[in-house]
Design a protein around this motif. Structure first.
Motif, PDB file in Angstrom:
ATOM      1  N   ALA A   1       0.839  -1.199   0.000  1.00  0.00           N
ATOM      2  CA  ALA A   1       0.000   0.000   0.000  1.00  0.00           C
ATOM      3  C   ALA A   1       0.877   1.253   0.000  1.00  0.00           C
ATOM      4  O   ALA A   1       0.578   2.237  -0.679  1.00  0.00           O
ATOM      5  CB  ALA A   1      -0.927   0.005   1.209  1.00  0.00           C
ATOM      6  N   THR A   2       1.976   1.220   0.760  1.00  0.00           N
ATOM      7  CA  THR A   2       2.912   2.348   0.745  1.00  0.00           C
ATOM      8  C   THR A   2       3.493   2.544  -0.641  1.00  0.00           C
ATOM      9  O   THR A   2       3.817   3.668  -1.042  1.00  0.00           O
ATOM     10  CB  THR A   2       4.059   2.109   1.753  1.00  0.00           C
ATOM     11  OG1 THR A   2       3.566   1.460   2.910  1.00  0.00           O
ATOM     12  CG2 THR A   2       4.719   3.419   2.144  1.00  0.00           C
ATOM     13  N   ALA A   3       3.654   1.451  -1.384  1.00  0.00           N
ATOM     14  CA  ALA A   3       4.205   1.531  -2.737  1.00  0.00           C
ATOM     15  C   ALA A   3       3.371   2.427  -3.642  1.00  0.00           C
ATOM     16  O   ALA A   3       3.901   3.097  -4.545  1.00  0.00           O
ATOM     17  CB  ALA A   3       4.315   0.135  -3.338  1.00  0.00           C
ATOM     18  N   GLU A   4       2.055   2.453  -3.396  1.00  0.00           N
ATOM     19  CA  GLU A   4       1.203   3.351  -4.176  1.00  0.00           C
ATOM     20  C   GLU A   4       1.578   4.808  -3.915  1.00  0.00           C
ATOM     21  O   GLU A   4       1.592   5.645  -4.824  1.00  0.00           O
ATOM     22  CB  GLU A   4      -0.265   3.109  -3.808  1.00  0.00           C
ATOM     23  CG  GLU A   4      -0.747   1.681  -3.984  1.00  0.00           C
ATOM     24  CD  GLU A   4      -0.870   1.285  -5.443  1.00  0.00           C
ATOM     25  OE1 GLU A   4      -1.251   2.143  -6.263  1.00  0.00           O
ATOM     26  OE2 GLU A   4      -0.579   0.118  -5.757  1.00  0.00           O
ATOM     27  N   LEU A   5       1.883   5.120  -2.652  1.00  0.00           N
ATOM     28  CA  LEU A   5       2.312   6.476  -2.311  1.00  0.00           C
ATOM     29  C   LEU A   5       3.673   6.787  -2.907  1.00  0.00           C
ATOM     30  O   LEU A   5       3.929   7.927  -3.329  1.00  0.00           O
ATOM     31  CB  LEU A   5       2.372   6.641  -0.788  1.00  0.00           C
ATOM     32  CG  LEU A   5       1.074   6.495  -0.002  1.00  0.00           C
ATOM     33  CD1 LEU A   5       1.327   6.784   1.471  1.00  0.00           C
ATOM     34  CD2 LEU A   5       0.002   7.430  -0.548  1.00  0.00           C
ATOM     35  N   ILE A   6       4.561   5.798  -2.919  1.00  0.00           N
ATOM     36  CA  ILE A   6       5.891   6.001  -3.501  1.00  0.00           C
ATOM     37  C   ILE A   6       5.769   6.355  -4.979  1.00  0.00           C
ATOM     38  O   ILE A   6       6.422   7.292  -5.467  1.00  0.00           O
ATOM     39  CB  ILE A   6       6.752   4.742  -3.296  1.00  0.00           C
ATOM     40  CG1 ILE A   6       7.055   4.543  -1.809  1.00  0.00           C
ATOM     41  CG2 ILE A   6       8.048   4.836  -4.100  1.00  0.00           C
ATOM     42  CD1 ILE A   6       7.702   3.206  -1.485  1.00  0.00           C
ATOM     43  N   GLN A   7       4.925   5.632  -5.677  1.00  0.00           N
ATOM     44  CA  GLN A   7       4.723   5.913  -7.102  1.00  0.00           C
ATOM     45  C   GLN A   7       4.160   7.320  -7.301  1.00  0.00           C
ATOM     46  O   GLN A   7       4.613   8.068  -8.176  1.00  0.00           O
ATOM     47  CB  GLN A   7       3.775   4.869  -7.701  1.00  0.00           C
ATOM     48  CG  GLN A   7       3.509   5.056  -9.186  1.00  0.00           C
ATOM     49  CD  GLN A   7       2.569   3.988  -9.731  1.00  0.00           C
ATOM     50  OE1 GLN A   7       1.981   3.211  -8.977  1.00  0.00           O
ATOM     51  NE2 GLN A   7       2.418   3.950 -11.046  1.00  0.00           N
ATOM     52  N   GLN A   8       3.201   7.686  -6.481  1.00  0.00           N
ATOM     53  CA  GLN A   8       2.606   9.023  -6.572  1.00  0.00           C
ATOM     54  C   GLN A   8       3.640  10.099  -6.251  1.00  0.00           C
ATOM     55  O   GLN A   8       3.739  11.115  -6.947  1.00  0.00           O
ATOM     56  CB  GLN A   8       1.434   9.111  -5.587  1.00  0.00           C
ATOM     57  CG  GLN A   8       0.799  10.489  -5.505  1.00  0.00           C
ATOM     58  CD  GLN A   8      -0.205  10.583  -4.357  1.00  0.00           C
ATOM     59  OE1 GLN A   8      -0.200   9.767  -3.442  1.00  0.00           O
ATOM     60  NE2 GLN A   8      -1.061  11.590  -4.396  1.00  0.00           N
ATOM     61  N   ALA A   9       4.433   9.879  -5.199  1.00  0.00           N
ATOM     62  CA  ALA A   9       5.422  10.873  -4.786  1.00  0.00           C
ATOM     63  C   ALA A   9       6.505  11.053  -5.833  1.00  0.00           C
ATOM     64  O   ALA A   9       7.001  12.168  -6.041  1.00  0.00           O
ATOM     65  CB  ALA A   9       6.034  10.451  -3.449  1.00  0.00           C
ATOM     66  N   ARG A  10       6.879   9.983  -6.488  1.00  0.00           N
ATOM     67  CA  ARG A  10       7.878  10.085  -7.560  1.00  0.00           C
ATOM     68  C   ARG A  10       7.346  10.888  -8.740  1.00  0.00           C
ATOM     69  O   ARG A  10       8.075  11.680  -9.358  1.00  0.00           O
ATOM     70  CB  ARG A  10       8.292   8.691  -8.018  1.00  0.00           C
ATOM     71  CG  ARG A  10       9.281   8.007  -7.086  1.00  0.00           C
ATOM     72  CD  ARG A  10       9.554   6.588  -7.523  1.00  0.00           C
ATOM     73  NE  ARG A  10      10.730   6.046  -6.832  1.00  0.00           N
ATOM     74  CZ  ARG A  10      10.940   4.761  -6.609  1.00  0.00           C
ATOM     75  NH1 ARG A  10      10.047   3.862  -7.017  1.00  0.00           N
ATOM     76  NH2 ARG A  10      12.024   4.357  -5.983  1.00  0.00           N
TER      77      ARG A  10
END
Length: 579
Positions: free
Chosen positions: A41-50
């Protein structure tokens, strides 16, 4: 390149910390989806933040490979010597730039640690950990004092400016106590402040434009005193050579918590500690820590400077993970873990519950205490120790603070491996300590601090739940099986233990006992008096979850039939009859 002028850009620093092997938004003990957590789920935020900031760096800040049913399965059954650990496989896919080690990385020994990080496609760092000659060769080859990340910044005119980012990392030196059996004669650990100062200075001397401190530590809570040997974040913020601090270890969310507000120069809204941008992203992948450093390059001086910053601890959404490629990476581990936790290991004649363990005797706590005593008896015999009364101390791990909260509960009947993992969630081992009656009383007085003073409660006869001090974590409320006692909450802290007796006789100050407990407690965890490693007389090698498995396997027909002992109680009020 022009002789004068400047160029400004934003470097986004992303942090995960204290994931504790929680890859999916799933609770294996409850066998249910658990939104709001999990590295996928954090990976979704990582993709968005990138996508929001093309210039970025992603840093893992420790306590990654321990703490979930999946990591329990990996330790027990995954072929770590020949295959890439599922957690590392996921970090590689997410293209982490650097990983700092936390204290729980050492719970399974240095060989396991070396095998786990063997296939990491990123630097693994610790600036205050020193490997001795007989530490595993793979760890010597892998571990670094500084993790370097190189980037190129392109101006509007097409000019390319190099950006050298140095990541330094520290972890609590207390690992030498907590995991002594794994670390003695293989590593040493320096204090965090001195090590971070030296590493930051070295990074600057080697040309770092930006220095990020990944500190697997937090800050003292609810106090104005910043001095703490384990939680040194406030002191670390005073290092002049660092530009940003990534915190962890305490499972707090910063900015976004008030527990540090009494400390001077802490801004829990802006996310600064002594003027330095700082972030802490909670636990189990619940948040992604973000620090945006605005960097300005001076062409005349040919150097970067931090000109501004923004800090955010961004929560995951309840939607959870949606990336099919990442889900596929962990699918096999997930299915194997589901099967692992369903393996039957025995039976219990009565329910085992932590629910009300904070204010009355608990069947689950006593199951753990009896298992500890079972192994302690073997250790005492193996070490040829003189005969003394044997007690057993344990705390609940997943109890409740209020009647409406859930807690670990195992119904009467079959016990599975998952149930054992639910009962004992930490990879502790067993220690046997030798204490006298005065020290035993001090131990129990420390636990008695877990109750709110009656003077602080509303008038009338309050509920037992209202007695619990929510600032005291469940794992720091020890009860000790083998003695009888009462906790009088009307009395001042330090004077609450009354009616302390053993075998029907009042315990004297000089009477001696063995107490079976976990290595975390025996070696200073929780700051209990007289428990600093010096009173340990025997040490077990097995993790306590395995001790529980061995204990139930030793019982006739693998069936636990012991009754609950009402050996301690809270006195001073009637609890209002509301339980």
């Amino acid at each position: 390149m022009p002789k004068q002028g400047s160029h400004t850009t934003t470097l986004r620093i992303m942090e995960t910390s204290d994931v504790h092997g929680q890859l999916l938004s799933y609770d294996y003990f409850a066998q249910a989806e658990q939104p709001g957590m999990g590295l996928l789920a954090t990976a979704e935020l990582i993709q968005q933040a990138r996508a929001e900031q093309p210039l970025h760096v992603l840093i893992e800040n420790g306590d990654l490979i321990q703490g979930s049913a999946l990591t329990d399965w990996a330790v027990a059954e995954f072929p770590i010597t020949s295959s890439t650990h599922p957690v590392i496989r996921l970090l590689n896919a997410l293209q982490y730039d650097v990983a700092n080690l936390g204290n729980h990385e050492f719970n399974f020994g240095l060989d396991y640690l070396a095998h786990t990080y063997r296939d990491a496609e990123f630097p693994v760092i610790s600036s205050n950990l020193n490997l001795l000659q007989n530490a595993p060769d793979e760890l010597h080859q892998r571990l670094r004092k500084i993790g370097w990340v190189k980037r190129e910044v392109t101006t509007d005119a097409g000019q390319s400016i190099p950006l050298e980012i140095a990541v330094i990392g520290v972890l609590p030196p207390q690992i030498m106590q907590w995991d002594q059996q794994h670390l003695e004669h293989q590593v040493t650990v320096n204090d965090m402040l001195t090590s971070a100062q030296a590493a930051a200075l070295q990074a600057r001397e080697q040309g770092a434009d930006v220095v990020v401190l990944a500190a697997h530590t937090g800050m003292p809570k609810d106090t104005a005193n910043p001095e703490n040997k384990e939680q040194t974040g406030w002191l670390l913020a005073g290092i002049s050579d660092i530009d940003a601090i990534l915190l962890g270890h305490q499972h707090e969310i910063f900015p976004g918590t008030e527990v540090y507000d009494l400390l001077p120069e802490v801004d829990s809204s802006k996310g600064t500690v002594r003027g330095v941008p700082a972030v802490q992203p909670g636990v189990y992948g619940s948040h992604l820590g973000l620090i945006d450093l605005q960097l300005t390059y001076d062409f005349a001086e040919q150097r970067w400077q931090v000109s501004d910053f923004v800090v955010e601890s961004r929560p995951v959404t309840e939607q959870g993970a949606t990336n099919p490629r990442l889900l596929e990476l962990v699918a096999d581990a997930h299915q194997a873990t589901l099967q692992f936790v369903e393996q039957p290991v025995g039976q219990t004649a009565q329910p085992l519950s932590y629910k009300t363990a904070r204010w009355r005797p608990s069947s689950a706590v006593q199951f753990v205490q009896r298992a500890q005593a079972w192994q302690a008896e073997q250790l005492i015999k193996a070490n040829d120790l003189p005969s003394l009364p044997l007690l057993s101390a344990a705390a609940p791990f997943d109890a409740a603070y209020a009647a409406e909260e859930s807690a670990t509960h195992i119904a009467a009947g079959e016990i599975t491996r998952g149930a054992i993992g639910d009962l004992y969630r930490y990879p502790n081992t067993l220690d046997v300590v030798k204490v006298n009656g005065a020290q035993l009383r001090a131990w129990l007085e420390r636990s008695a601090e877990s109750f709110t003073s009656v003077a602080n409660l509303d008038e009338g006869d309050p509920s037992c739940w209202e007695l619990i001090d929510r600032d005291v974590p469940h794992y720091n409320f020890d009860t000790i099986l083998g003695v009888s006692y009462a906790i009088d909450v009307r009395k001042a802290v330090g004077q609450r233990i009354v009616e302390l007796s053993y075998a029907g006789q009042v315990v004297s100050d000089d009477q001696e006992f063995y107490v079976a407990t976990n290595n975390y407690r025996a070696n200073g965890g929780g700051n209990f008096p007289h428990l600093d490693g010096q009173t340990v007389v025997a040490r077990g090698a097995d993790m306590l979850a395995d001790v529980l498995l061995g204990y139930i396997g030793s019982l006739p027909e693998r069936r636990y039939t012991k009754d609950l002992e009402q050996h301690w109680k809270v006195i001073g009020i009637g609890c209002g009859g509301r339980i």
